[in-house]
Design an enzyme around this catalytic site. Structure first.
Site, PDB file in Angstrom:
ATOM      1  CG  HIS A 150      -4.625  -0.164  -4.445  1.00 61.33           C
ATOM      2  ND1 HIS A 150      -3.673  -0.826  -5.166  1.00 61.33           N
ATOM      3  CD2 HIS A 150      -5.831  -0.661  -4.854  1.00 61.33           C
ATOM      4  CE1 HIS A 150      -4.272  -1.696  -5.992  1.00 61.33           C
ATOM      5  NE2 HIS A 150      -5.575  -1.604  -5.813  1.00 61.33           N
TER       6      HIS A 150
ATOM      7  CG  ASN B   1      -4.326  -1.829 -10.426  1.00 61.88           C
ATOM      8  OD1 ASN B   1      -4.553  -1.310 -11.526  1.00 61.88           O
ATOM      9  ND2 ASN B   1      -3.132  -2.285 -10.079  1.00 61.88           N
TER      10      ASN B   1
ATOM     11  CD  GLU C 116       3.305  -2.717  -5.706  1.00 58.40           C
ATOM     12  OE1 GLU C 116       2.915  -1.770  -4.995  1.00 58.40           O
ATOM     13  OE2 GLU C 116       2.849  -3.857  -5.616  1.00 58.40           O
TER      14      GLU C 116
ATOM     15  CE1 TYR D 159       5.325  -4.948   1.648  1.00 54.65           C
ATOM     16  CE2 TYR D 159       3.162  -4.013   2.015  1.00 54.65           C
ATOM     17  CZ  TYR D 159       4.051  -5.057   2.149  1.00 54.65           C
ATOM     18  OH  TYR D 159       3.646  -6.220   2.782  1.00 54.65           O
TER      19      TYR D 159
ATOM     20  NE  ARG E  36      -3.503  -2.206   1.314  1.00 60.57           N
ATOM     21  CZ  ARG E  36      -3.864  -3.474   1.498  1.00 60.57           C
ATOM     22  NH1 ARG E  36      -4.514  -3.818   2.596  1.00 60.57           N
ATOM     23  NH2 ARG E  36      -3.575  -4.379   0.598  1.00 60.57           N
ATOM     24  CD  GLU E  37      -1.190   0.520  -2.802  1.00 63.29           C
ATOM     25  OE1 GLU E  37      -0.985   1.172  -3.835  1.00 63.29           O
ATOM     26  OE2 GLU E  37      -1.657  -0.639  -2.817  1.00 63.29           O
TER      27      GLU E  37
ATOM     28  CG  HIS F 170      -0.154   0.784  -7.179  1.00 60.53           C
ATOM     29  ND1 HIS F 170      -1.395   0.386  -6.749  1.00 60.53           N
ATOM     30  CD2 HIS F 170      -0.323   1.236  -8.445  1.00 60.53           C
ATOM     31  CE1 HIS F 170      -2.283   0.579  -7.721  1.00 60.53           C
ATOM     32  NE2 HIS F 170      -1.655   1.098  -8.763  1.00 60.53           N
TER      33      HIS F 170
ATOM     34  NE  ARG G 249      -6.031  -4.344  -3.330  1.00 65.95           N
ATOM     35  CZ  ARG G 249      -4.909  -4.389  -4.055  1.00 65.95           C
ATOM     36  NH1 ARG G 249      -3.779  -3.921  -3.557  1.00 65.95           N
ATOM     37  NH2 ARG G 249      -4.905  -4.909  -5.265  1.00 65.95           N
TER      38      ARG G 249
ATOM     39  CE1 TYR H  73      -0.761  -8.827  -7.497  1.00 67.46           C
ATOM     40  CE2 TYR H  73       0.684  -9.456  -5.697  1.00 67.46           C
ATOM     41  CZ  TYR H  73      -0.194  -8.553  -6.276  1.00 67.46           C
ATOM     42  OH  TYR H  73      -0.495  -7.383  -5.631  1.00 67.46           O
TER      43      TYR H  73
HETATM   44  O1  DDK Z   1      -2.743  -4.015  -7.888  1.00 68.89           O
HETATM   45  C1  DDK Z   1      -1.868  -4.691  -7.385  1.00 68.89           C
HETATM   46  O2  DDK Z   1      -2.124  -5.749  -6.808  1.00 68.89           O
HETATM   47  C2  DDK Z   1      -0.446  -4.234  -7.436  1.00 68.89           C
HETATM   48  C3  DDK Z   1      -0.284  -2.891  -6.868  1.00 68.89           C
HETATM   49 SE1  DDK Z   1      -0.833  -2.816  -5.017  1.00 68.89          SE
HETATM   50  C4  DDK Z   1       0.081  -4.157  -8.839  1.00 68.89           C
HETATM   51  C5  DDK Z   1       0.074  -5.451  -9.545  1.00 68.89           C
HETATM   52  C6  DDK Z   1       0.785  -5.393 -10.892  1.00 68.89           C
HETATM   53  C7  DDK Z   1       0.117  -4.540 -11.903  1.00 68.89           C
HETATM   54  C8  DDK Z   1      -1.263  -5.018 -12.189  1.00 68.89           C
HETATM   55  N1  DDK Z   1      -1.718  -4.554 -13.444  1.00 68.89           N
HETATM   56 ZN    ZN Z   2      -1.683  -0.585  -5.017  1.00 69.01          ZN
HETATM   57 ZN    ZN Z   3       1.200  -2.775  -3.981  1.00 67.88          ZN
END
Ligand code: DDK
Ligand code: ZN
Ligand code: ZN
Length: 419
Positions: free
Chosen positions: A178, A253, A380, A308, A180-181, A306, A236, A358
């Site tokens: 991503h 992702n 994260e 945060y 911006r990370e 990743h 992102r 999530y």
């Molecule tokens: O992609 C995402 O929304 C975050 C990192 Se910004 C990770 C979410 C959990 C792992 C997804 N396979």
């Molecule tokens: Zn990310």
């Molecule tokens: Zn994240």
């Protein structure tokens, strides 16, 4: 080293800035307490007046959990009034997002430059760094190009490990999925630097690179990363054009072939969690997936970095079902975050993605896991929202140092549990 110094000077003078996209925008942290509150949050985010910053899917907002929203400048006073009217409590995390962004670029422009690992680096700097560090450490590091981005930039992979002449088990780690990370590419660079620095010493990392290879991609989403430096600091996704929309980019992702585009991802190209037209539609995702598939017999662990949220996550994210080795993964994650915490007391939570963060389908960790890589983690990194993606450079060093402890823990465990 001279090349890097010279390059750094040029870049420091040229600098780069973001257009004033976020002037007056605020970040609010809200905790919904009832259905009225939830309904209100869903409504505002569908109008675009406010955006759930991270996590990204509004349907997953629940009561109890605090959520951070970016509120567009034009709507700040309206929304604050509404919030007060319905009794939804909030805290202002950021008064003016643009100022935070500009402060970061100002520091980057004005600092006296040398290639230090406690600074954020733009793509040109990182690209030449990959060449230099490989060239200067031929017995430890080799650089491969695993593919090109949508806009034609190289995607590099550094193979970090002592040359033994026989195939070694490997740990794959990617950063900068991503855009911006920024702390993520900073960590991959830190990791490689540490491998070089401790090479030949009695450090745990040295034992690891003696017996295993670390396959490190410092920046996966190179186009997005460049865009976050030049146009939109908070970008992102990738930068690929979408056929049916003026909105650009796919969430890399959400683009892996793991229950692709089901829960926790969007079919709307304007969404920040757009899954793309089909799995692996993104060249960057295809390059990573192809590489892992082609080396799946040696890759024993998959790590993706990743920010945060300060979390150590493992499969699954696409379902609430547990991974077959859920117990082992939970133990491993617990020990890793405990090691991390031992340095500066930074608290991480851990668990499966779906239960701790999530639902999210199409993620690289779930995909790698289902391919047979049974140690698969998403980190994260810092922080928990004070600066979020705009984590100040002063936090790069402590963040990287503590994260090294978690990664070393996992790597050592994997080395002792080869399969
Ligand atoms: O992609 C995402 O929304 C975050 C990192 Se910004 C990770 C979410 C959990 C792992 C997804 N396979
Ligand atoms: Zn990310
Ligand atoms: Zn994240």
């Amino acid at each position: 080293m001279h090349t890097l110094l010279l390059l750094g000077l040029i870049v420091a003078v040229a600098g780069s800035a973001s257009a004033e996209l976020y002037e007056g925008d605020k970040v609010l942290r809200l905790t919904a307490e009832n259905d009225l509150h939830l309904q209100f949050l869903r409504n505002v985010s569908h109008t675009g007046k406010a955006e759930l910053w991270h996590p990204h899917s509004i349907d997953l907002v629940t009561t109890e959990k605090a959520m951070d929203f970016r509120v567009a400048a034009d709507w700040v006073s309206d929304i604050q009034a509404e919030l007060e009217k319905i009794g939804l409590k909030y805290e202002i995390l950021t008064e003016n997002l643009q100022i935070l962004i500009e402060n970061q670029f100002d520091r980057i422009r004005t600092r006296s430059f040398s290639y230090d690992y406690s600074s954020y680096h733009n793509w040109d700097q990182i690209e030449s760094w990959t060449a230099t560090i490989a060239k200067e450490n031929p017995n430890l590091i080799s650089r491969l190009v695993i593919g090109q981005s949508y806009e034609g930039r190289n995607i590099y992979l550094l193979q970090v490990g002592k040359r033994t002449g026989s195939p070694k088990p490997a740990i794959f780690m990617d950063c900068g999925t991503h855009a911006r990370e920024w702390i993520s590419p900073a960590f991959c660079q830190w990791f490689v630097k540490e491998a070089v620095r401790t090479y030949g010493t009695r450090s745990p990392l040295n034992s690891i690179v003696n017996e295993m290879d670390f396959l490190v991609i410092p920046v996966v989403n190179v186009d997005g990363y460049v865009y976050s430096w030049t146009e939109d600091r908070l970008w992102r996704k990738t930068r690929s054009k979408n056929f049916n929309s003026d909105c650009v980019g796919t969430d890399p992702n959400r683009n892996f072939n793991a229950e692709w585009c089901t829960s926790g991802s969007s079919r709307n190209p304007c969404s920040s969690i757009y899954c793309g037209p089909y799995a692996e539609s993104e060249k960057e995702v295809k390059a990573v997936a192809d590489f892992i598939r082609n080396h799946s017999s040696v890759i024993k662990a998959y790590l993706t970095i990743h920010s945060y949220a300060q979390k150590c996550l493992f499969p699954y994210s696409y379902t609430y079902s547990l991974a077959f080795n859920d117990n082992e993964l939970a133990n491993l994650a617990q020990n890793a975050v405990q090691a991390l915490k031992s340095l500066y007391g930074t608290e991480y939570t851990f668990g499966s993605g779906s239960s701790s963060m999530y639902l999210a389908s199409g993620g690289s960790d779930d995909w790698a896991y289902d391919l047979g890589i049974k140690y698969s983690f998403t980190f994260e990194l810092r922080d928990t929202g004070k600066y979020g993606f705009l984590l100040p450079e002063t936090q790069i060093r402590p963040t990287c140092e503590e994260t090294m402890l978690a990664i070393n823990y996992i790597a050592t465990y994997v080395l002792n549990h080869l399969y």
